[in-house]
Scaffold this active site. Structure first.
Site, short mmCIF file in Angstrom:
data_model
loop_
_atom_site.label_atom_id
_atom_site.label_comp_id
_atom_site.label_asym_id
_atom_site.label_seq_id
_atom_site.Cartn_x
_atom_site.Cartn_y
_atom_site.Cartn_z
N HIS A 119 0.81 -1.22 0.00
CA HIS A 119 0.00 0.00 0.00
C HIS A 119 0.84 1.27 0.00
O HIS A 119 0.49 2.26 0.62
CB HIS A 119 -0.94 -0.01 1.22
CG HIS A 119 -1.92 -1.14 1.19
ND1 HIS A 119 -2.76 -1.43 2.24
CD2 HIS A 119 -2.21 -2.04 0.23
CE1 HIS A 119 -3.51 -2.48 1.92
NE2 HIS A 119 -3.18 -2.87 0.70
C1 LIG Z 1 0.56 -7.12 -5.29
C2 LIG Z 1 -0.39 -6.04 -4.87
C3 LIG Z 1 -1.52 -6.37 -4.13
C4 LIG Z 1 -2.40 -5.38 -3.72
N1 LIG Z 1 -3.58 -5.74 -3.11
C5 LIG Z 1 -4.52 -4.79 -2.90
C6 LIG Z 1 -5.83 -5.15 -2.50
O1 LIG Z 1 -6.15 -6.34 -2.36
N2 LIG Z 1 -6.73 -4.16 -2.29
C7 LIG Z 1 -6.42 -2.85 -2.46
O2 LIG Z 1 -7.28 -2.00 -2.24
N3 LIG Z 1 -5.18 -2.48 -2.85
C8 LIG Z 1 -4.25 -3.42 -3.12
N4 LIG Z 1 -3.04 -3.06 -3.60
C9 LIG Z 1 -2.73 -1.63 -3.72
C10 LIG Z 1 -3.46 -0.95 -4.88
O3 LIG Z 1 -3.56 -1.80 -5.99
C11 LIG Z 1 -2.69 0.32 -5.21
O4 LIG Z 1 -2.66 1.16 -4.08
C12 LIG Z 1 -3.30 1.10 -6.36
O5 LIG Z 1 -3.43 0.29 -7.50
C13 LIG Z 1 -2.41 2.29 -6.67
O6 LIG Z 1 -2.92 2.98 -7.77
P1 LIG Z 1 -2.05 4.10 -8.48
O7 LIG Z 1 -2.88 4.65 -9.57
O8 LIG Z 1 -1.52 5.01 -7.44
O9 LIG Z 1 -0.78 3.34 -9.07
P2 LIG Z 1 -0.68 2.10 -10.06
O10 LIG Z 1 -1.97 1.40 -10.17
O11 LIG Z 1 0.52 1.34 -9.66
O12 LIG Z 1 -0.45 2.79 -11.48
C14 LIG Z 1 0.71 3.41 -11.90
C15 LIG Z 1 0.86 3.12 -13.39
O13 LIG Z 1 1.81 4.01 -13.94
C16 LIG Z 1 2.65 3.31 -14.82
N5 LIG Z 1 3.90 4.06 -14.89
C17 LIG Z 1 4.77 4.27 -13.89
N6 LIG Z 1 5.79 5.05 -14.31
C18 LIG Z 1 5.53 5.36 -15.58
C19 LIG Z 1 6.22 6.14 -16.54
N7 LIG Z 1 7.35 6.78 -16.24
N8 LIG Z 1 5.69 6.24 -17.79
C20 LIG Z 1 4.52 5.61 -18.09
N9 LIG Z 1 3.85 4.85 -17.21
C21 LIG Z 1 4.33 4.74 -15.97
C22 LIG Z 1 2.79 1.95 -14.17
O14 LIG Z 1 3.26 0.99 -15.07
C23 LIG Z 1 1.38 1.71 -13.68
O15 LIG Z 1 0.59 1.10 -14.65
C24 LIG Z 1 -2.13 -4.02 -4.02
C25 LIG Z 1 -1.01 -3.69 -4.78
C26 LIG Z 1 -0.14 -4.69 -5.21
C27 LIG Z 1 1.07 -4.31 -6.03
#
Ligand SMILES: Cc1cc2nc3c(=O)[nH]c(=O)nc-3n(C[C@H](O)[C@H](O)[C@H](O)COP(=O)(O)OP(=O)(O)OC[C@H]3O[C@@H](n4cnc5c(N)ncnc54)[C@H](O)[C@@H]3O)c2cc1C
Length: 596
Positions: free
Chosen positions: A528
């Protein structure tokens, strides 16, 4: 025919092919030189934002994602562990520590992150929680108007498409794009857990409703036993229909272009199809690259702690506390044996399970074995509406149920052999309870290793820097162990698996000091990571973005993802990140005069 495995496999492949065709819509896209909005990262936040912004047909929106397409096989909930071993994971690791991650190879915790359309919503375990209303009231109290629970509740409801039958109607959203449901399959172990938690005094309730304290079978971001990623929720319905939205996969953004004189963001540099190109943004660049990559990209672009940027040869444009305030939830999983049947890897090879999966039932629909969840406010156990400090969640299998689990965590072989090999060798039924700390006080930091955008940043998790975090982890663990005294658990003959960690042998077994040592070994991240581009007023020196998510001191640049959380919320953040994206989209629409 329903029992014909071949027929059912073909059915599954057909479904998969339908998704491939949706993904293929984006193939061959030639980037324009300019867009109104550029969204970096197609994760939980990025897909939602791009979909909402492109609702204005007059705006051209570009969504850039470093990873490749999502595939249906990634969306079979039971395979969740395996995804961490594939190329859809960035495969980050924390810096070595001498007081945490001690059971992991080189004392480094693996930090998986989605590198795929849908980002971490494709890697995650689909556990659906909103957190506590006080989390958001606190965000507002920290100087962020518009973020109280009353303010954000409509955004939770907006994205939720819940079919949880006993969800509280005043709190739940039924028609949003992100499908939420109970899993169509329950093990006896999860039933025992839910029963035991009630015998301990919790009520069975909709923990996403008015009161969070309680126990329930897990609400999941799934529908019909299929993972509901942000990509599936927000982008699949638009494929071939929204020409003003361009989506580019395998496109790594290496820099946000910011004019150092006017301090205005005007585009990005992106590496795709073997070359680096410039794309301009007429209105705004929005960084949604997640709590590790967002701070990295900001710093690469000159936005970050000036001294640190100079050290790696980057000219600072805005001196901000980017990368600080890193938070995570950890849980020292405890193993128990039972006479009830637990999930075992061998059982999944039964070919008829795919038939059941196609009928939307059976264990393939189980999100990596996570089945039930309970929240306790350990300091105020009698307060029904407390602010929980511990969550226990149940996994209906053990470390040895599936070879991917210990590999995903990077567990040392010596530790695995000492604690879990016997469960594997004797094929014992075993399950785990993860006591997850909800409001950690330790803070870590993301730093640049170099100015090269292809080099991974340094992750200083700094787990257990604050003694509270060890203390509450041990208390949570003891709560998990104490549940075995309840009738529900006794009925399945559940017993603590009493094997000692060799490197904790100096402490009397089961003493507080032993469990503290255990906690420092089994520092399982629950993934997280958040807080690294903290939202807060300008007067807060730790703040990176304001309450409208605009980067302080830079025009036309926002952050919308898990990085903006000033304090991590009390639950799993995927849902709250959807909320952040929905709210960000509305604020951007307001600021550009599209809505009031
Ligand atoms: C293994 C795992 C299990 C989890 N389990 C849960 C759960 O059961 N329930 C829950 O609520 N949360 C869970 N989480 C946490 C939750 O999924 C994350 O907090 C949430 O997805 C974060 O969203 P975000 O948009 O901040 O980032 P992300 O969803 O990580 O998105 C960031 C995106 O940006 C892209 N990116 C990064 N840098 C660049 C760049 N320079 N250029 C282009 N693209 C780029 C990445 O490839 C990615 O696709 C889990 C996470 C993981 C990894």
């Amino acid at each position: 025919q329903e029992n014909n495995v071949l027929f059912e496999t073909i059915n599954f492949l057909r479904r998969g092919q339908a998704d491939v065709e949706l993904e293929n819509y984006d193939n061959g896209l030639v980037l324009d030189t300019e867009y109104d909005f550029i969204v970096v990262g197609a994760g939980t936040a990025g897909c939602a934002l791009a979909a909402r912004l492109s609702e204005n047909p007059k705006w051209k929106v570009l969504l850039l994602e470093a990873g490749g397409p999502e595939r249906l096989v990634m969306d079979v909930p039971i395979v969740a562990h395996f995804l961490q071993l594939g190329e859809m994971n960035w495969k980050y690791r924390t810096q070595p520590s001498d007081h945490a991650c001690l059971a992991m190879n080189n004392n480094r915790c693996n930090w998986p992150r989605g590198k795929v359309m849908g980002g971490s919503s494709v890697l995650n375990y689909m556990m659906y929680t909103r957190g506590n209303r006080r989390d958001y009231d606190r965000w507002q109290a920290l100087g962020n108007p518009g973020w109280s629970y009353k303010d954000v509740l409509p955004y939770f409801k907006k994205y939720e498409g819940s079919s949880v039958p006993d969800a509280e109607e005043d709190y739940v959203g039924r028609n949003g794009p992100v499908k939420v449901s109970y899993v169509n399959w329950r093990s006896k172990i999860s039933e025992a857990f839910v029963e035991a938690a009630q015998q301990d005094g919790l009520k069975y309730r909709d923990y996403n409703g008015r009161i969070q304290n309680g126990v329930a079978f897990l609400h999941t971001t799934t529908r019909n036993s299929t993972r509901w990623s942000s990509n599936r929720a927000y982008l699949y319905p638009l494929k071939g229909k929204r020409t003003n939205l361009h989506v580019k996969k395998n496109a790594l953004v290496t820099k946000v272009l910011i004019d150092p004189q006017t301090k205005t963001a005007y585009g990005i540099m992106v590496q795709t199809e073997g070359r680096v190109q410039k794309v301009l943004a007429r209105r705004e660049v929005i960084v949604s690259a997640g709590a590790i990559n967002t701070p990295q990209l900001l710093m690469l672009s000159g936005v970050g702690p000036a001294k640190h940027l100079r050290e790696v040869g980057i000219k600072p444009i805005a001196d901000l506390a980017v990368g600080y305030n890193l938070q995570d939830h950890t849980a020292p999983a405890v193993t128990f044996t039972t006479n009830a049947t637990s999930l075992k890897f061998e059982d999944f090879s039964d070919p008829t399970l795919i038939n059941r999966f196609n009928r939307m039932e059976g264990p393939y629909g189980s999100p990596g074995g996570c089945e039930a969840i309970a929240f306790w406010d350990l300091d105020h156990e009698r307060d029904e509406d407390g602010w929980p400090d511990i969550e226990l969640f149940l996994v209906g299998g053990s470390m040895s149920s599936n070879p991917a689990i210990s590999r995903a965590f990077g567990l040392k072989k010596s530790i695995y052999d000492a604690l879990f090999a016997e469960i594997e060798d004797k094929s014992l039924n075993a399950f785990m309870i993860f006591p997850m700390i909800l409001r950690p006080k330790s803070r870590g930091r993301i730093m640049l290793k170099s100015s090269d955008p292809f080099k991974y940043p340094l992750i200083h998790a700094n787990y257990f820097a604050h003694p509270y975090d060890v203390d509450i982890s041990v208390r949570g663990l003891l709560k998990a162990v104490s549940l075995m005294e309840q009738r529900g658990m006794k009925a399945i003959d559940a017993k603590l698996w009493e094997r000692k960690i060799p490197t904790c042998k100096q402490h009397p077994y089961k003493s507080w000091a032993y469990w503290a040592c255990y906690v420092r070994h089994f520092t399982f991240t629950i993934y997280h990571y958040s807080g690294t581009a903290k939202m807060g007023p300008k007067s807060d020196r730790a703040a990176v973005v304001d309450a409208r998510l605009r980067v302080h001191g830079i025009r036309n640049l926002r952050v919308a993802d898990a990085s903006i959380m000033p304090e991590i919320m009390s639950g799993h953040p995927n849902g709250p990140v959807f909320m952040i994206a929905e709210k960000a989209a509305d604020m951007i629409k307001q600021d550009h005069g599209f809505i009031q």
